[in-house]
Motif scaffolding. Structure first.
Motif, PDB file in Angstrom:
ATOM      1  N   SER A   1       4.022  22.947  -6.594  1.00 49.07           N
ATOM      2  CA  SER A   1       4.883  21.670  -5.786  1.00 49.07           C
ATOM      3  C   SER A   1       5.426  21.957  -4.358  1.00 49.07           C
ATOM      4  O   SER A   1       5.476  23.719  -4.302  1.00 49.07           O
ATOM      5  N   LEU A   2       4.739  20.751  -3.575  1.00 48.58           N
ATOM      6  CA  LEU A   2       5.389  20.668  -2.055  1.00 48.58           C
ATOM      7  C   LEU A   2       6.335  19.633  -2.174  1.00 48.58           C
ATOM      8  O   LEU A   2       5.825  18.494  -2.178  1.00 48.58           O
ATOM      9  N   THR A   3       6.886  19.951  -1.957  1.00 46.59           N
ATOM     10  CA  THR A   3       8.137  18.642  -1.325  1.00 46.59           C
ATOM     11  C   THR A   3       8.470  19.379   0.338  1.00 46.59           C
ATOM     12  O   THR A   3       9.304  20.005   0.498  1.00 46.59           O
ATOM     13  N   ALA A   4       8.650  17.678   0.900  1.00 42.92           N
ATOM     14  CA  ALA A   4       9.620  17.853   1.783  1.00 42.92           C
ATOM     15  C   ALA A   4      10.340  18.295   2.731  1.00 42.92           C
ATOM     16  O   ALA A   4      11.967  17.731   1.301  1.00 42.92           O
ATOM     17  N   GLU A   5      11.314  18.888   3.198  1.00 41.35           N
ATOM     18  CA  GLU A   5      12.650  19.156   3.335  1.00 41.35           C
ATOM     19  C   GLU A   5      12.914  18.443   4.922  1.00 41.35           C
ATOM     20  O   GLU A   5      12.116  17.862   5.461  1.00 41.35           O
ATOM     21  N   PRO A   6      14.472  17.914   4.250  1.00 42.64           N
ATOM     22  CA  PRO A   6      14.761  16.952   5.548  1.00 42.64           C
ATOM     23  C   PRO A   6      15.265  17.406   7.189  1.00 42.64           C
ATOM     24  O   PRO A   6      14.860  16.785   7.530  1.00 42.64           O
ATOM     25  N   GLU A   7      15.252  18.548   6.921  1.00 45.14           N
ATOM     26  CA  GLU A   7      15.720  20.403   8.255  1.00 45.14           C
ATOM     27  C   GLU A   7      15.030  20.596   8.189  1.00 45.14           C
ATOM     28  O   GLU A   7      14.590  21.713   7.365  1.00 45.14           O
ATOM     29  N   LEU A   8      14.705  21.304   9.435  1.00 44.17           N
ATOM     30  CA  LEU A   8      14.008  22.618   9.760  1.00 44.17           C
ATOM     31  C   LEU A   8      15.192  23.975   9.666  1.00 44.17           C
ATOM     32  O   LEU A   8      15.862  23.383   9.533  1.00 44.17           O
ATOM     33  N   PRO A   9      15.267  24.952   8.466  1.00 39.71           N
ATOM     34  CA  PRO A   9      15.833  26.192   8.351  1.00 39.71           C
ATOM     35  C   PRO A   9      16.020  26.422   9.671  1.00 39.71           C
ATOM     36  O   PRO A   9      15.437  26.710  10.518  1.00 39.71           O
ATOM     37  N   GLU A  10      17.193  27.487  10.102  1.00 34.87           N
ATOM     38  CA  GLU A  10      18.346  28.286  11.331  1.00 34.87           C
ATOM     39  C   GLU A  10      17.208  28.679  11.530  1.00 34.87           C
ATOM     40  O   GLU A  10      17.343  29.235  13.025  1.00 34.87           O
ATOM     41  N   ARG A  11      16.655  29.621  10.965  1.00 31.04           N
ATOM     42  CA  ARG A  11      15.798  31.110  11.406  1.00 31.04           C
ATOM     43  C   ARG A  11      14.469  30.542  10.373  1.00 31.04           C
ATOM     44  O   ARG A  11      14.405  30.223   9.300  1.00 31.04           O
ATOM     45  N   VAL A  12      13.579  31.852  10.772  1.00 32.27           N
ATOM     46  CA  VAL A  12      12.346  32.081   9.926  1.00 32.27           C
ATOM     47  C   VAL A  12      12.694  33.835  10.310  1.00 32.27           C
ATOM     48  O   VAL A  12      12.526  34.444  10.892  1.00 32.27           O
ATOM     49  N   MET A  13      11.709  34.211   9.174  1.00 32.79           N
ATOM     50  CA  MET A  13      11.016  35.537   9.154  1.00 32.79           C
ATOM     51  C   MET A  13       9.744  35.597  10.287  1.00 32.79           C
ATOM     52  O   MET A  13       9.438  35.360  10.871  1.00 32.79           O
ATOM     53  N   ALA A  14      10.307  37.154  10.289  1.00 30.76           N
ATOM     54  CA  ALA A  14       9.963  37.693  12.154  1.00 30.76           C
ATOM     55  C   ALA A  14       7.706  38.218  11.722  1.00 30.76           C
ATOM     56  O   ALA A  14       8.182  38.436  10.223  1.00 30.76           O
ATOM     57  N   PRO A  15       6.933  37.013  12.786  1.00 31.26           N
ATOM     58  CA  PRO A  15       6.146  37.088  11.844  1.00 31.26           C
ATOM     59  C   PRO A  15       5.244  38.786  11.123  1.00 31.26           C
ATOM     60  O   PRO A  15       4.847  39.044   9.869  1.00 31.26           O
ATOM     61  N   GLN A  16       6.552  39.661  11.742  1.00 29.45           N
ATOM     62  CA  GLN A  16       5.258  41.163  10.947  1.00 29.45           C
ATOM     63  C   GLN A  16       6.506  41.308  10.089  1.00 29.45           C
ATOM     64  O   GLN A  16       5.361  42.101   8.996  1.00 29.45           O
ATOM     65  N   LEU A  17       7.162  40.969  10.001  1.00 32.59           N
ATOM     66  CA  LEU A  17       8.040  40.976   8.676  1.00 32.59           C
ATOM     67  C   LEU A  17       7.571  40.197   7.352  1.00 32.59           C
ATOM     68  O   LEU A  17       7.446  40.884   6.302  1.00 32.59           O
ATOM     69  N   GLN A  18       6.842  38.613   8.180  1.00 36.76           N
ATOM     70  CA  GLN A  18       6.838  38.282   6.827  1.00 36.76           C
ATOM     71  C   GLN A  18       5.228  38.519   5.860  1.00 36.76           C
ATOM     72  O   GLN A  18       5.463  38.883   5.006  1.00 36.76           O
ATOM     73  N   GLN A  19       4.594  39.326   7.490  1.00 35.92           N
ATOM     74  CA  GLN A  19       3.520  40.158   6.574  1.00 35.92           C
ATOM     75  C   GLN A  19       3.465  40.957   5.616  1.00 35.92           C
ATOM     76  O   GLN A  19       2.793  41.026   4.575  1.00 35.92           O
ATOM     77  N   ARG A  20       4.179  41.721   6.247  1.00 34.94           N
ATOM     78  CA  ARG A  20       4.390  43.284   5.578  1.00 34.94           C
ATOM     79  C   ARG A  20       5.347  43.394   3.641  1.00 34.94           C
ATOM     80  O   ARG A  20       4.970  43.463   3.187  1.00 34.94           O
ATOM     81  N   LEU A  21       5.681  42.072   4.085  1.00 39.45           N
ATOM     82  CA  LEU A  21       6.906  41.501   2.540  1.00 39.45           C
ATOM     83  C   LEU A  21       5.650  40.840   1.288  1.00 39.45           C
ATOM     84  O   LEU A  21       5.709  41.046   0.667  1.00 39.45           O
ATOM     85  N   LEU A  22       5.029  39.982   1.832  1.00 39.16           N
ATOM     86  CA  LEU A  22       3.810  39.120   1.067  1.00 39.16           C
ATOM     87  C   LEU A  22       2.982  39.970   0.652  1.00 39.16           C
ATOM     88  O   LEU A  22       2.223  40.387  -0.183  1.00 39.16           O
TER      89      LEU A  22
END
Length: 486
Positions: free
Chosen positions: A301-322
């Motif tokens: 499922s994909l559900t819209a969130e009302p607000e953007l999060p205050e932070r997201v993962m740095a691209p290099q962390l996101q790729q390494r984690l996944l």
């Protein structure tokens, strides 16, 4: 719950009803332990609590059986706390609500706690029932079996005097167990490297739900889907198609349960909504085909969130984690060459949790032998080290090595044939029983494990077969009656 206490054997089910009424998830067994301790004292049974919180209750031998070998009846007091997503059940405060459904007893929206509540109820019923004949009897009730085996680790030598241990923590009528897997927890941590979100993006909650889950030892060979692995696969594939940012990733709640649900907060450009919905439909179909007949109710499922999060993962962390989650081993890793259909080694990607300063991952690795356990531990550590993670291994416990010449095993086999007209199957269970740890402090114990049929343990689908409980009670009491002389 009136229907529960009227089942047969009534004394056992009455105790189980009481156990259900007292909250007792792992590490919160104090109220149940206090009730048991007071119950034993009120009946003038000798009872003591050891240094870690285990209870030991003693009952003198039935007249004429004083010279029999001493028997330790053993169960653990805690249960696995798992609830359906729409449940508001608080396992530290709310009672379990068991009910009869045909030939089974289930719970409303949660785990039932038949693992190991039925065994615990049987131990108490033996103490209470004046008609059960036995030699010198000790009942050992341990704490925190499900989340760390704290009670078994902390059991000191010399506290118990018996020679035979009957473990009640098995889950298949007609099977008798003479060995079990050991295990170790992998605790993995990655620092959360944060950047600000792209203000042009929309936030979404991407979720995987509807999975069967189950016990990470007993059900691991059945090919059930793991929500953590599925979500990692979807996110990794999504990154090959669209540019998105990952804010958090969470899945599973226990290292010894196959994850049933997982979800992520992501952000991406609004114009990609149709594309991502199309991709999710395709992956939904792929999973439905892949797990047909095993996990038939997987939902993306994909559900819209009302607000953007205050932070997201740095691209290099996101790729390494996944990358690491995609590569993380999960499932059966080895089977026995000498024992047909016996799993030697497995691993479960049980928990992913995004915290303020880190992303935490926990796996439980099981194996009949230490080398198999260590090999998969090294493999897991190597994957996550490449991702820049710290990997610590804790709570290692040994397997229970089979003894083909066990006298108590031979007695249980003969008794089963006498009572039911057929020999049981002798097996090695891939779950982690406490027996292997007991051997460290009591190497002379002759041990066996048996119990009633329990399905869906460690999930809200948990249920126990009513007739199997009656058969378990008949076998247990008959074995006690036939305990050999010293």
């Amino acid at each position: 719950m009136a229907g529960i206490s009227q089942l047969s054997p009534p004394l056992l089910w009455q105790f189980f009803e009481t156990i259900c009424s007292i909250p007792h998830p792992s590490r919160h067994e104090a109220a149940l332990r206090q009730w048991i301790e007071q119950w034993a004292r009120d009946r003038h049974l000798a009872v003591e609590q050891d240094k870690v919180g285990n209870l030991i209750i003693r009952k003198p031998a039935t007249a004429g059986m004083e010279d029999c070998k001493g028997v330790i009846l053993q169960a653990h007091m805690d249960m696995v706390p798992q609830a359906n997503a729409d449940s508001r059940h608080d396992f530290t405060r709310d009672p379990i609500q068991p009910y009869v459904d045909g030939d089974w007893v289930k719970a409303r929206g949660t785990t039932l706690g038949a693992d190991n509540g039925i065994g615990l109820a049987a131990c108490l019923a033996v103490l209470a029932d004046r008609h059960v004949e036995h030699g010198p009897l000790e009942v050992l009730l341990t704490i925190d079996e499900e989340s760390g085996m704290t009670g078994a680790f902390g059991l000191e030598p010399g506290l118990l005097q018996g020679d035979i241990l009957l473990n009640t923590d098995s889950e298949q009528d007609g099977d008798v167990y003479m060995g079990c897997a050991g295990g170790v927890d992998a605790n993995i941590s990655l620092p959360y490297l944060a950047v600000g979100p792209d203000r042009r993006h929309q936030a979404w909650r991407l979720a995987v739900a509807g999975l069967r889950g189950g016990h990470s030892g007993i059900n691991i060979h059945q090919g059930r889907a793991n929500a953590n692995k599925l979500l990692a696969e979807v996110l990794h594939a999504l990154g090959q198609q669209l540019e998105f940012s990952l804010a958090e990733l969470n899945g599973g709640t226990l290292r010894n349960a196959i994850s049933r649900e997982a979800w992520a907060t992501i952000t991406l450009a609004p114009e990609h909504q149709e594309r991502i919905n199309s991709l999710l439909e395709r992956w939904q179909q792929q999973f439905s085909t892949e797990f047909a007949g095993v996990d038939d109710f997987i939902r993306l499922s994909l559900t819209a969130e009302p607000e953007l999060p205050e932070r997201v993962m740095a691209p290099q962390l996101q790729q390494r984690l996944l990358d690491a989650l995609l590569a993380c081993p999960h499932g059966v890793m080895a089977t026995s060459r000498s024992m047909a259909e016996t799993i030697t080694t497995s691993t479960n990607l049980g928990v992913i949790k995004t915290e303020q300063e880190r992303i935490f991952v926990q796996c439980l690795i099981r194996s009949l032998d230490d080398r198999g356990r260590d090999r998969v531990a090294e493999m897991t550590a190597a994957v996550f080290r490449l991702a820049g993670a710290d990997c610590q291994f804790n709570g290692a416990y040994p397997g229970w090595q089979p003894d083909p010449d066990s006298p108590i095993m031979k007695l249980v086999l003969a008794t089963h044939k006498e009572v039911f007209g057929a020999l049981p199957a002798v097996k090695v269970i891939h779950a982690g029983l406490e027996c292997g740890l007991f051997k460290a402090s009591y190497p002379h114990w002759d041990m066996v494990s048996f119990g009633p049929t329990i399905q869906g343990a460690h999930s809200p689908d948990e249920r126990v077969h009513i007739k199997a409980v009656e058969r378990f009670w008949l076998l247990l009491t008959r074995v006690l009656h036939q305990t050999p002389r010293r």
